[in-house]
Write a protein that holds these residues in place. Structure first.
Motif, PDB file in Angstrom:
ATOM      1  N   THR A  16      36.892   2.941 -38.491  1.00 22.81           N
ATOM      2  CA  THR A  16      38.018   3.828 -38.204  1.00 22.81           C
ATOM      3  C   THR A  16      39.194   3.563 -39.139  1.00 22.81           C
ATOM      4  O   THR A  16      39.270   2.522 -39.792  1.00 22.81           O
ATOM      5  N   GLN A  17      40.113   4.529 -39.158  1.00 20.22           N
ATOM      6  CA  GLN A  17      41.296   4.390 -40.001  1.00 20.22           C
ATOM      7  C   GLN A  17      42.115   3.173 -39.606  1.00 20.22           C
ATOM      8  O   GLN A  17      42.650   2.461 -40.463  1.00 20.22           O
ATOM      9  N   ALA A  18      42.227   2.896 -38.317  1.00 20.53           N
ATOM     10  CA  ALA A  18      42.988   1.729 -37.871  1.00 20.53           C
ATOM     11  C   ALA A  18      42.355   0.439 -38.385  1.00 20.53           C
ATOM     12  O   ALA A  18      43.057  -0.501 -38.778  1.00 20.53           O
ATOM     13  N   ASP A  65      38.556  10.335 -37.653  1.00 20.46           N
ATOM     14  CA  ASP A  65      37.617   9.561 -36.837  1.00 20.46           C
ATOM     15  C   ASP A  65      36.977  10.447 -35.770  1.00 20.46           C
ATOM     16  O   ASP A  65      35.770  10.367 -35.515  1.00 20.46           O
ATOM     17  N   CYS A  66      37.786  11.282 -35.143  1.00 25.26           N
ATOM     18  CA  CYS A  66      37.280  12.160 -34.079  1.00 25.26           C
ATOM     19  C   CYS A  66      36.284  13.175 -34.628  1.00 25.26           C
ATOM     20  O   CYS A  66      35.236  13.436 -34.020  1.00 25.26           O
ATOM     21  N   ARG A  67      36.578  13.724 -35.787  1.00 24.94           N
ATOM     22  CA  ARG A  67      35.658  14.675 -36.404  1.00 24.94           C
ATOM     23  C   ARG A  67      34.349  14.005 -36.788  1.00 24.94           C
ATOM     24  O   ARG A  67      33.268  14.600 -36.666  1.00 24.94           O
ATOM     25  N   ALA A  68      34.418  12.769 -37.242  1.00 19.93           N
ATOM     26  CA  ALA A  68      33.193  12.048 -37.615  1.00 19.93           C
ATOM     27  C   ALA A  68      32.286  11.877 -36.401  1.00 19.93           C
ATOM     28  O   ALA A  68      31.055  12.013 -36.501  1.00 19.93           O
ATOM     29  N   TRP A 148      43.600  14.878 -29.857  1.00 19.40           N
ATOM     30  CA  TRP A 148      43.604  15.646 -31.106  1.00 19.40           C
ATOM     31  C   TRP A 148      42.916  16.999 -30.886  1.00 19.40           C
ATOM     32  O   TRP A 148      41.875  17.078 -30.229  1.00 19.40           O
ATOM     33  N   THR A 149      43.508  18.045 -31.420  1.00 17.73           N
ATOM     34  CA  THR A 149      42.824  19.338 -31.520  1.00 17.73           C
ATOM     35  C   THR A 149      42.414  19.537 -32.972  1.00 17.73           C
ATOM     36  O   THR A 149      42.822  18.781 -33.851  1.00 17.73           O
ATOM     37  N   ARG A 207      39.152  14.874 -26.757  1.00 17.64           N
ATOM     38  CA  ARG A 207      38.077  15.441 -25.958  1.00 17.64           C
ATOM     39  C   ARG A 207      37.342  16.445 -26.838  1.00 17.64           C
ATOM     40  O   ARG A 207      37.796  16.764 -27.934  1.00 17.64           O
ATOM     41  N   VAL A 208      36.210  16.934 -26.373  1.00 14.45           N
ATOM     42  CA  VAL A 208      35.365  17.752 -27.245  1.00 14.45           C
ATOM     43  C   VAL A 208      34.948  19.053 -26.573  1.00 14.45           C
ATOM     44  O   VAL A 208      35.034  19.199 -25.357  1.00 14.45           O
TER      45      VAL A 208
END
Length: 215
Positions: A16-18, A65-68, A148-149, A207-208
């Protein structure tokens, strides 16, 4: 959740970026502060872990990260997984009657959501039950963790065809919902937070939306 994200990390080796940055912003109980080693698996820094937090929202995540995660789930054949657009998120939270909060127009309190640092940390998903759910049965759409959206920041009225839903465009993305550390005015369903897609802190999760492959 932490448990779901950990499956993704184990399967792909995603960093992750963090983790790349080696630091992320955390709540100390008194203030927001950069903590070395803070990331999704160590939400408070090097000496913390998520061993007992499997059902909590995963946090310290950037938009990338969420998109991955979504792209990985898509390879498993279950369907197409994406972040919700701003409009999709708001409809899921506000229903058909334009309610102020997911449960209606009654003011937030500690029986409906995790906010205003009354818990000092995230809470397990769905802990507030029917009192906090949206009209469509969605859990934790107010408080607990910002979500995140996929949408770029754009003016209202919302127009899906103006380029704000293009995942390749560079720009500030929108988060919704508030987190465990925000005050009442920030957990309104219409409230928007705008951040660069590389940003992360211990209140940023997601959320997704799952779509059949033929849509």
């Amino acid at each position: 959740t932490v448990a779901q994200f950990s499956l993704f990390v184990r399967a792909t080796g995603h960093i992750t970026q963090a983790e790349k940055d080696g630091t992320s912003t955390t709540w100390t109980g008194k203030e927001w502060k950069e903590a070395r080693g803070a990331d999704w698996a160590h939400p408070g820094g090097y000496l913390t872990n998520v061993e007992t937090m499997g059902e909590h929202p995963v946090t310290h995540l950037s938009w990338h990260d969420c998109r991955a995660f979504c792209e990985w789930v898509g390879t498993l054949g279950a369907g197409v997984l994406v972040l919700p657009s701003e409009a999709e998120w708001e409809k899921a939270a506000r229903g058909v009657d334009g309610r102020i909060y997911p449960w209606g127009n009654e003011s937030p309190d500690a029986t409906r959501l995790n906010f205003n640092t009354n818990r000092l940390d995230s809470s397990p998903v769905g802990e507030y039950g029917a009192k906090g759910r949206s009209l469509y049965g969605c859990e934790d759409m107010a408080g607990n963790a910002w979500e995140w959206t996929r949408s770029l920041d754009g003016r209202y009225p919302y127009t899906a065809t103006d380029g704000r839903e293009d995942p390749q465009r560079i720009g500030v993305r929108v988060l919704r919902g508030g987190s465990f550390g925000v005050v009442q005015r920030l957990v309104r369903s219409a409230n928007r937070l705008r951040q660069p897609p590389t940003d992360h802190l211990d209140g940023f999760g997601f959320r997704v939306v799952l779509r059949p492959k033929d849509l």
